[in-house]
Design an enzyme around this catalytic site. Structure first.
Site, PDB file in Angstrom:
ATOM      1  N   CYS A 264      -0.061   8.861   5.856  1.00 26.05           N
ATOM      2  CA  CYS A 264       0.172   7.617   6.584  1.00 26.05           C
ATOM      3  C   CYS A 264      -1.168   6.955   6.879  1.00 26.05           C
ATOM      4  O   CYS A 264      -2.175   7.638   7.003  1.00 26.05           O
ATOM      5  CB  CYS A 264       0.872   7.917   7.909  1.00 26.05           C
ATOM      6  SG  CYS A 264       2.465   8.717   7.688  1.00 26.05           S
TER       7      CYS A 264
ATOM      8  N   ASP B  26     -13.878   5.334   9.360  1.00 26.66           N
ATOM      9  CA  ASP B  26     -13.078   4.816   8.257  1.00 26.66           C
ATOM     10  C   ASP B  26     -13.817   3.598   7.735  1.00 26.66           C
ATOM     11  O   ASP B  26     -14.508   2.928   8.499  1.00 26.66           O
ATOM     12  CB  ASP B  26     -11.704   4.399   8.800  1.00 26.66           C
ATOM     13  CG  ASP B  26     -10.889   3.629   7.779  1.00 26.66           C
ATOM     14  OD1 ASP B  26     -10.161   4.286   7.025  1.00 26.66           O
ATOM     15  OD2 ASP B  26     -10.979   2.381   7.723  1.00 26.66           O
TER      16      ASP B  26
ATOM     17  N   CYS C 277     -13.036   1.674  -7.113  1.00 31.85           N
ATOM     18  CA  CYS C 277     -12.433   2.981  -7.385  1.00 31.85           C
ATOM     19  C   CYS C 277     -11.455   2.908  -8.555  1.00 31.85           C
ATOM     20  O   CYS C 277     -10.345   3.434  -8.482  1.00 31.85           O
ATOM     21  CB  CYS C 277     -11.689   3.497  -6.164  1.00 31.85           C
ATOM     22  SG  CYS C 277     -12.692   3.569  -4.687  1.00 31.85           S
TER      23      CYS C 277
ATOM     24  N   GLU D 128     -23.245   7.953   5.774  1.00 28.68           N
ATOM     25  CA  GLU D 128     -22.122   7.428   6.551  1.00 28.68           C
ATOM     26  C   GLU D 128     -21.515   8.396   7.583  1.00 28.68           C
ATOM     27  O   GLU D 128     -20.313   8.345   7.839  1.00 28.68           O
ATOM     28  CB  GLU D 128     -21.005   6.914   5.606  1.00 28.68           C
ATOM     29  CG  GLU D 128     -21.498   5.899   4.579  1.00 28.68           C
ATOM     30  CD  GLU D 128     -20.397   5.381   3.635  1.00 28.68           C
ATOM     31  OE1 GLU D 128     -19.206   5.481   3.991  1.00 28.68           O
ATOM     32  OE2 GLU D 128     -20.745   4.866   2.549  1.00 28.68           O
TER      33      GLU D 128
ATOM     34  N   TYR E  13       1.861   7.313   1.057  1.00 28.93           N
ATOM     35  CA  TYR E  13       2.609   8.078   0.048  1.00 28.93           C
ATOM     36  C   TYR E  13       2.956   9.442   0.626  1.00 28.93           C
ATOM     37  O   TYR E  13       2.175  10.010   1.386  1.00 28.93           O
ATOM     38  CB  TYR E  13       1.836   8.233  -1.261  1.00 28.93           C
ATOM     39  CG  TYR E  13       0.535   8.980  -1.145  1.00 28.93           C
ATOM     40  CD1 TYR E  13       0.492  10.376  -1.231  1.00 28.93           C
ATOM     41  CD2 TYR E  13      -0.661   8.303  -0.967  1.00 28.93           C
ATOM     42  CE1 TYR E  13      -0.704  11.058  -1.129  1.00 28.93           C
ATOM     43  CE2 TYR E  13      -1.864   8.983  -0.866  1.00 28.93           C
ATOM     44  CZ  TYR E  13      -1.879  10.358  -0.946  1.00 28.93           C
ATOM     45  OH  TYR E  13      -3.063  11.034  -0.832  1.00 28.93           O
TER      46      TYR E  13
ATOM     47  N   HIS F 140     -12.728  14.040  -6.603  1.00 26.12           N
ATOM     48  CA  HIS F 140     -11.489  14.441  -5.933  1.00 26.12           C
ATOM     49  C   HIS F 140     -11.243  15.939  -6.064  1.00 26.12           C
ATOM     50  O   HIS F 140     -10.349  16.481  -5.422  1.00 26.12           O
ATOM     51  CB  HIS F 140     -10.295  13.670  -6.505  1.00 26.12           C
ATOM     52  CG  HIS F 140     -10.475  12.183  -6.365  1.00 26.12           C
ATOM     53  ND1 HIS F 140     -10.915  11.397  -7.391  1.00 26.12           N
ATOM     54  CD2 HIS F 140     -10.314  11.365  -5.299  1.00 26.12           C
ATOM     55  CE1 HIS F 140     -10.998  10.147  -6.980  1.00 26.12           C
ATOM     56  NE2 HIS F 140     -10.654  10.095  -5.707  1.00 26.12           N
TER      57      HIS F 140
ATOM     58  N   ASN G 127       0.827  -1.195   0.000  1.00 24.06           N
ATOM     59  CA  ASN G 127       0.000   0.000   0.000  1.00 24.06           C
ATOM     60  C   ASN G 127       0.871   1.257   0.000  1.00 24.06           C
ATOM     61  O   ASN G 127       0.407   2.358   0.238  1.00 24.06           O
ATOM     62  CB  ASN G 127      -0.924  -0.028   1.221  1.00 24.06           C
ATOM     63  CG  ASN G 127      -2.087   0.929   1.056  1.00 24.06           C
ATOM     64  OD1 ASN G 127      -2.394   1.369  -0.050  1.00 24.06           O
ATOM     65  ND2 ASN G 127      -2.716   1.288   2.166  1.00 24.06           N
TER      66      ASN G 127
ATOM     67  N   SER H 219     -20.905   8.018   1.038  1.00 23.11           N
ATOM     68  CA  SER H 219     -20.625   9.036   2.049  1.00 23.11           C
ATOM     69  C   SER H 219     -21.001  10.425   1.544  1.00 23.11           C
ATOM     70  O   SER H 219     -20.904  10.723   0.359  1.00 23.11           O
ATOM     71  CB  SER H 219     -19.150   9.001   2.441  1.00 23.11           C
ATOM     72  OG  SER H 219     -18.348   9.182   1.311  1.00 23.11           O
TER      73      SER H 219
ATOM     74  N   CYS I 223     -17.088   8.317  -6.755  1.00 19.93           N
ATOM     75  CA  CYS I 223     -16.786   7.687  -5.458  1.00 19.93           C
ATOM     76  C   CYS I 223     -17.563   8.438  -4.385  1.00 19.93           C
ATOM     77  O   CYS I 223     -18.374   9.308  -4.701  1.00 19.93           O
ATOM     78  CB  CYS I 223     -15.263   7.753  -5.215  1.00 19.93           C
ATOM     79  SG  CYS I 223     -14.683   6.716  -3.845  1.00 19.93           S
TER      80      CYS I 223
END
Ligand code: GLN
Ligand code: ZN
Length: 765
Positions: free
Chosen positions: A526, A499, A654, A494, A522, A705, A120, A443, A737
């Site tokens: 974290c 999470d 996704c 949601e 990335y 996004h 990941n 969500s 999404c």
């Protein structure tokens, strides 16, 4: 003697120090000098941890402010011109490539970032030009950091990404058509120069990572190793000794490449993932070559099973002699959290089962002693054997009821009662949906207020009743907005979920949670995955209360929302004592009960998200991949097939690159799929016609996004494009999404246009 070594150490520090420093620097709250000083402090601290633990071979150049592959792009002066032309400071140019730069009149997007093998972690893709040149950067980072450690009294082994992997993991820049591997002869001289500089600085050996050796490789990549490593080996004593490192798989299928490494000092292999490659690899080594045996897992949080590791190590020592064996971590420890010592809330029993990076480093050092002189570490070996035994016998790991339930799973439980056509005709009358039904992915905005209330509740500052009331009000709000928008299938939004995996983990047995076990995903991002420690079951319904309430106050069908078994597994640290397919089936059974309970409580549309299904795909084609797809698809079907025909099962992904994955997606037998598609070419949908996909699909019509609100006309165009590839009766209209990261005004704006566009097409047909 047998030496111990670590392939790489996590960079972020005990308290995500590096994340905090980077973000403070980006926000103008830390100076460049302060940022660089923090980097140095972390490197020194991490070297010292390893030295104090007694590790013989300590890595350097494993640290990176953003990503180690990105470091190499700068190291080889392979920075695309759109960044160099900005004349930024090196560290700002570096961050510009990693995360884009929009400041002081400069506006450049980031380079592409993709997942590092099957982890990941994400790396920045080397992005190369037709006329690409390479040269060694001034003051090369590996030399600088080697000297920094040396000055602190620690002689390290620098780590480099190897030339073949660097190119094979790269791509041609837009507007270029270069095949990266053809640039090898330009790149290798830079490695030669770098290796000479490292030797001159005092480095006696280097670790060169060639992880692509675990892939199925194209002939042109295979053939690249020989010229590259002949040139590197030709340096002889003018360069450091080289250990070529591979990880995350076995190299047996690439043994024909090994002659390329005939003159390097040694090879590192991952014996956690593939212990069976030990014997064949031993046979391949030259008469003086060493084996670096990766026996301490760099990808997980479990305490090493010393007895098992020692057995492997003894096999190696018997064949090669102690001097030709190095005990190592299986890969870099980048994928493990920093230290277990930070965890104050774990159940005492479970705490003993874990080892994070700081603890794994000690394990490597103990194992090196244990192979040659077990008496010297007798106490450690005994303690380890005792915990391994305790874990295997713990009531937490073994729940006979779960095992019984798994044994009673029948093939029929994976299949819906009727084929899709029959189901659909019932769903149509039951749900009364129009053509081009509109919905969202689950969500709605996770506002500051939601976070504040959740925090208060977690800290015990507000009662469960007060928190429930708050969640109900949030659901009311989501529903009244969906009424205004005139959507067709509603969601509850949601608001209660922290999470998408942790929320379910907290409601299942078999999971534990950490407070500080962050790993880098990335750049400065974290994640803190929950840990599966034992057999999983569902003591009580997990989502029924919220969904049922939402359905009771809404006039349109309410969609229940669950995270699928594969995604729950992939985004957790899994157990290493039972196969992942077993854990996945346990999750599937828990979710099956939840799906049935939702249906019993009046929820007749249920979405089971599986965004992680694809990333679990084994790296190589063949039996392992086929087996994965089998159990992953079976788990989804087991979770969802328990409902009546009139209940509609949705799933969400996704991504939209289904070409080589289509059959698995089709095999899920979901009534409706929603996929991310707004940024991709609608042509990717062609596979659905080509394969005569019978069921229904909602390819995302806008990018969630971005805060941008697309115009109605854009939605219409997008839908028109999709209709070239999908039948009108097959198409759902939804975003890419979930909308949790957006603001309400953006959501309302975009969804108003989306619904209007759907209505426009409804009139046309
Ligand atoms: N239902 C989830 C949401 O809307 C899906 C998230 C995801 O696909 N990553 O937030
Ligand atoms: Zn998604």
């Amino acid at each position: 003697m047998v030496q111990s070594s670590v392939l790489g150490f996590p960079r972020i520090g005990v308290l995500r120090d590096l994340k905090k420093a980077n973000e403070a620097y980006w926000g103008g709250k830390l100076s460049q000098a302060e940022l660089l000083a923090e980097g140095k402090r972390l490197r020194l601290a991490h070297w010292k941890i390893q030295k104090d633990a007694g590790v013989d071979i300590i890595p350097s150049n494993d640290f990176a402010h953003y990503d180690h592959v990105l470091d190499h792009i700068q190291l080889f002066n392979a920075v695309p011109e759109r960044y160099t032309s900005q004349k930024l400071d090196p560290i700002d140019e570096y961050f510009a490539m990693g995360r884009g730069h929009q400041k002081g009149g400069v506006d450049v997007p980031a380079l592409e970032m993709v997942k590092w093998f099957d982890s990941n972690y994400h790396y920045v893709k080397p992005t190369l030009q037709d006329n690409q040149t390479f040269s060694l950067a001034k003051d090369p980072k590996p030399v600088r950091e080697f000297l920094e450690a040396k000055e602190a009294g620690i002689v390290t082994r620098p780590v480099l990404v190897g030339p073949v992997s660097f190119l094979a993991l790269g791509k041609a820049d837009r507007g270029s058509s270069v095949n990266p591997i053809t640039l090898l002869d330009k790149l290798v001289p830079v490695y030669v120069e770098l290796l000479k500089a490292l030797k001159a600085a005092g480095a006696e050996s280097v670790q060169i990572d060639e992880p692509v050796l675990v892939f199925d490789l194209a002939p042109e990549i295979k053939n690249a190793f020989k010229p590259a490593y002949e040139a590197i080996s030709a340096l002889g004593s003018a360069g450091p000794e080289v250990v070529v490192a591979t990880y995350f798989g076995d190299i047996v299928h690439n043994f024909d490449i090994l002659p390329a490494f005939a003159n390097v000092k040694g090879i590192h292999v991952d014996l956690v993932r593939n212990p069976e490659q030990l014997e064949p690899v031993l046979k391949q080594l030259g008469p003086t070559q060493i084996l670096s045996a990766g026996v301490v897992d760099g990808r997980n949080i479990w305490k090493n099973n010393f007895a098992k590791s020692i057995e492997l190590l003894q096999t190696a020592v018997k064949t090669l002699g102690a001097d030709r064996v190095i005990v190592a971590t299986s890969s870099s420890l980048l994928h493990t959290p920093h230290t277990l010592a930070s965890e104050k809330k774990l159940p005492a029993e479970v705490y003993e089962w874990f080892s994070f990076a700081v603890e794994k480093v000690k394990e490597v050092a103990i194992l090196a002693k244990a192979v040659v002189d077990p008496e010297s570490v007798k106490a450690e070996l005994e303690a380890n054997a005792a915990t391994v035994k305790a874990r295997s016998e713990s009531a937490r790991t073994n729940d006979p009821k779960v095992k019984e339930r798994q044994a009673s799973v029948t093939p029929e439980m994976h299949n819906r009662k009727s084929p899709f056509d029959a189901r659909y005709s019932q769903q149509k009358t039951h749900l009364k949906l129009p053509l081009f039904p509109t919905t969202t992915i689950g969500s709605f905005p996770q506002t500051q207020e939601i976070r504040v209330q959740r925090n208060k509740f977690t800290k015990g500052e507000i009662s469960a009743e007060a928190y429930d009331d708050f969640i109900k009000k949030e659901i009311d709000l989501a529903i009244s907005i969906q009424d205004e928008l005139d959507l067709d299938v509603y969601v509850h939004g949601e608001p209660e979920r922290n999470d998408m995996v942790q929320y379910f983990g907290e409601r299942l047995t078999g999971y534990v949670f950490t407070t500080h076990a962050w790993v880098q995903s990335y750049g400065s991002r974290c994640v803190r995955p929950p840990i599966i420690v034992g057999d999983i079951s569902r003591p009580a319904p997990m989502t029924v209360k919220e969904s049922k309430y939402a359905a009771s106050v809404s006039k349109k069908p309410m969609k229940g929302m669950l995270t699928g078994p594969v995604t729950c597994l992939r985004w957790s640290f899994p157990r290493n004592d039972v196969h992942q397919s077993v854990q996945c089936q346990q999750l599937a059974l828990a979710l099956r009960d939840e799906v049935i309970d939702l249906e019993k409580n009046g929820i007749f549309v249920i979405q089971v998200d599986e965004p992680a299904l694809r990333e679990g795909l084994p790296l190589r084609k063949g039996s392992e991949r086929d087996a994965y797809l089998q159990w992953a698809v079976d788990s989804f079907k087991l979770a969802t097939a328990g409902v009546e025909d009139s209940t509609q099962i949705h799933s969400h992904f996704c991504y939209s690159e289904f070409q080589d994955f289509f059959h698995a997606i089709a095999a899920l037998d979901a009534d409706v799929l929603s996929i991310e598609n707004s940024k991709s070419d609608a042509k990717l949908l062609k596979v659905f016609i080509d394969e005569s996909y019978p069921r229904h699909i909602g390819p995302g019509v806008y990018d969630i996004h971005s805060p941008r609100v697309p115009a109605e006309e854009e939605f219409k165009q997008r839908i028109q494009e999709m209709l070239q590839f999908l039948r009108p009766d097959q198409l759902w209209i939804n975003p890419d999404c979930g909308l949790k990261t957006r603001q309400w005004d953006e959501v309302k704006g975009a969804l108003t246009h989306m619904v209007n566009a759907a209505k426009y097409f409804r009139e046309q047909y």
